[in-house]
Motif scaffolding. Structure first.
Motif, PDB file in Angstrom:
ATOM      1  N   PHE A 167      14.180  16.313 -64.494  1.00 56.83           N
ATOM      2  CA  PHE A 167      15.294  16.981 -64.451  1.00 56.83           C
ATOM      3  C   PHE A 167      16.637  16.860 -64.977  1.00 56.83           C
ATOM      4  CE2 PHE A 167      13.380  12.598 -63.073  1.00 56.83           C
ATOM      5  CZ  PHE A 167      14.570  11.786 -63.702  1.00 56.83           C
ATOM      6  N   VAL A 251      10.340  20.000 -54.071  1.00 55.52           N
ATOM      7  CA  VAL A 251      10.305  19.295 -55.212  1.00 55.52           C
ATOM      8  C   VAL A 251      11.124  20.281 -56.970  1.00 55.52           C
ATOM      9  CG1 VAL A 251       9.239  17.522 -57.027  1.00 55.52           C
ATOM     10  CG2 VAL A 251       8.615  17.615 -55.536  1.00 55.52           C
ATOM     11  N   TRP A 254      14.785  20.490 -56.055  1.00 52.52           N
ATOM     12  CA  TRP A 254      15.622  19.817 -56.074  1.00 52.52           C
ATOM     13  C   TRP A 254      15.783  19.341 -57.729  1.00 52.52           C
ATOM     14  CZ3 TRP A 254      19.384  19.570 -52.680  1.00 52.52           C
ATOM     15  CH2 TRP A 254      19.180  19.374 -51.307  1.00 52.52           C
ATOM     16  N   ALA A 255      15.308  19.410 -58.207  1.00 56.51           N
ATOM     17  CA  ALA A 255      14.631  18.946 -59.866  1.00 56.51           C
ATOM     18  C   ALA A 255      15.767  19.959 -60.513  1.00 56.51           C
ATOM     19  CB  ALA A 255      13.317  19.126 -60.696  1.00 56.51           C
ATOM     20  N   LEU A 273      15.737  14.658 -54.210  1.00 61.96           N
ATOM     21  CA  LEU A 273      14.732  14.961 -55.267  1.00 61.96           C
ATOM     22  C   LEU A 273      13.494  13.421 -55.452  1.00 61.96           C
ATOM     23  CD1 LEU A 273      12.388  16.262 -57.930  1.00 61.96           C
ATOM     24  CD2 LEU A 273      14.499  15.169 -59.298  1.00 61.96           C
TER      25      LEU A 273
END
Length: 333
Positions: A167, A251, A254-255, A273
């Motif tokens: 991220f 996952v 959202w990263a 995340l």
């Protein structure tokens, strides 16, 4: 981090091979890993840094004292396994201190293991036939445990830096493009606000549903900027929590939004995340994403609640309680 019905550890070699998958990364030296088991089944694992070498001795005792109630909160614990990483003169005294703390509290320490380089040493067993004094070499990537962990969806990154890279903010031309998209999204938001907050909520719901349905390609810069702008409204963020599923796909989604969002808009997607990673059993990614949100906005309430839950070793079932508490005041994110 909890692991219901995923891995069974029957030997020190299994333990050493499993740790990177249980944590999501290989621990650095000066790490202590606590694994709680029910029989031979792993139900919880957590890692902590040792205090600095010149720190007062009581800090090791304090560290162990913090770990005990965290492990006690887990369900159906029968044994504890303690693993330390680093040189013998640094790790062995710490392992024995932590072992004594857990034993005094009435818990059974099944294994006490030091990992130094590519060898592991069992500090409880003194039988040279199975626990040679010069250690046992291991290759965690070639073990059956590694194959089993991969089969149930556990991933081991080489270190914490590699986890954080998932991220890390984009830079260069990608960042310049996102700045332009964010400026355009801000202008669009000004026009939408003239229609009232209900219009923002409606636009947020539409943007979320459209974005989470995209399985085959990432969002465009304009879509990412608009979604991150809408997520600044707590009600839209809360809807995102409801719509997001505990899957690797979400996952990754959202990263990606966290990486590309303008810094001031990062706390919402970073928290989403963290929540999604937590629900997927990836405690390392969850903790680091929550910390990332709080570095940008130390007052971001949902990220703070999540960090508290992770540090206390609570299970993802705490999620609904944390969300409900965060929603008691819509004006406070």
């Amino acid at each position: 981090m909890s692991f219901p019905d995923k891995l069974t550890l029957r030997s020190p070699a299994d333990v050493v091979a499993a740790v990177p998958y249980l944590l999501g990364f290989r621990p650095d030296d000066d790490s202590i890993v606590i694994i709680a088991t029910s029989g031979h089944r792993v139900v919880f694992a957590a890692r902590s840094d040792l205090p600095a070498p010149d720190a007062p001795a009581h800090q090791i005792v304090d560290l162990a004292g913090h770990m005990v109630p965290v492990v006690r909160r887990q369900q159906a614990i029968t044994d504890v396994i303690i693993v330390g990483y680093g040189a013998a003169d640094r790790i062995d005294p710490a392992l024995h201190t932590i072992d004594e703390t857990f034993t005094t509290d009435g818990m059974t320490v099944r294994e006490l293991i030091r990992v130094t380089g590519t060898r592991f040493f069992t500090l409880i067993c003194d039988n040279p036939a199975c626990c040679p004094p010069d250690g046992t070499p291991f290759d965690p990537t070639a073990s059956l445990i590694a194959a089993q962990a991969t089969a149930v969806g556990l991933v081991a990154f080489p270190d914490r830096t590699a986890v954080a890279a998932r991220f890390a903010p984009v830079d260069g031309a990608a960042r310049d493009s996102m700045r332009r998209a964010t400026d355009a999204a801000a202008t669009r938001m000004e026009r939408l606000l003239a229609a009232g907050m209900a219009a923002v909520d409606e636009a947020g719901a539409q943007a979320l549903r459209d974005a989470l349905r995209q399985h085959d390609k990432p969002l465009t810069d304009d879509e990412t900027a608009w979604l991150s702008m809408l997520l600044a409204r707590p009600s839209v963020r809360d809807l995102a929590v409801d719509l997001t599923e505990p899957t690797d796909q979400h996952v990754t989604f959202w990263a990606d939004v966290t990486r590309r969002a303008d810094e001031l808009l990062v706390p919402a997607p970073a928290t989403l995340l963290a929540l999604t990673a937590w629900r997927c059993g990836n405690g390392a990614l969850a903790a680091m994403a929550a910390e990332h949100a709080l570095q940008i906005d130390p007052t971001y309430r949902l990220a703070g609640l999540l960090r508290q839950a992770l540090h206390a070793g609570l299970a993802p079932t705490f999620l609904e309680q944390a969300i409900a508490e965060a929603r008691t005041d819509r004006s406070d994110p």
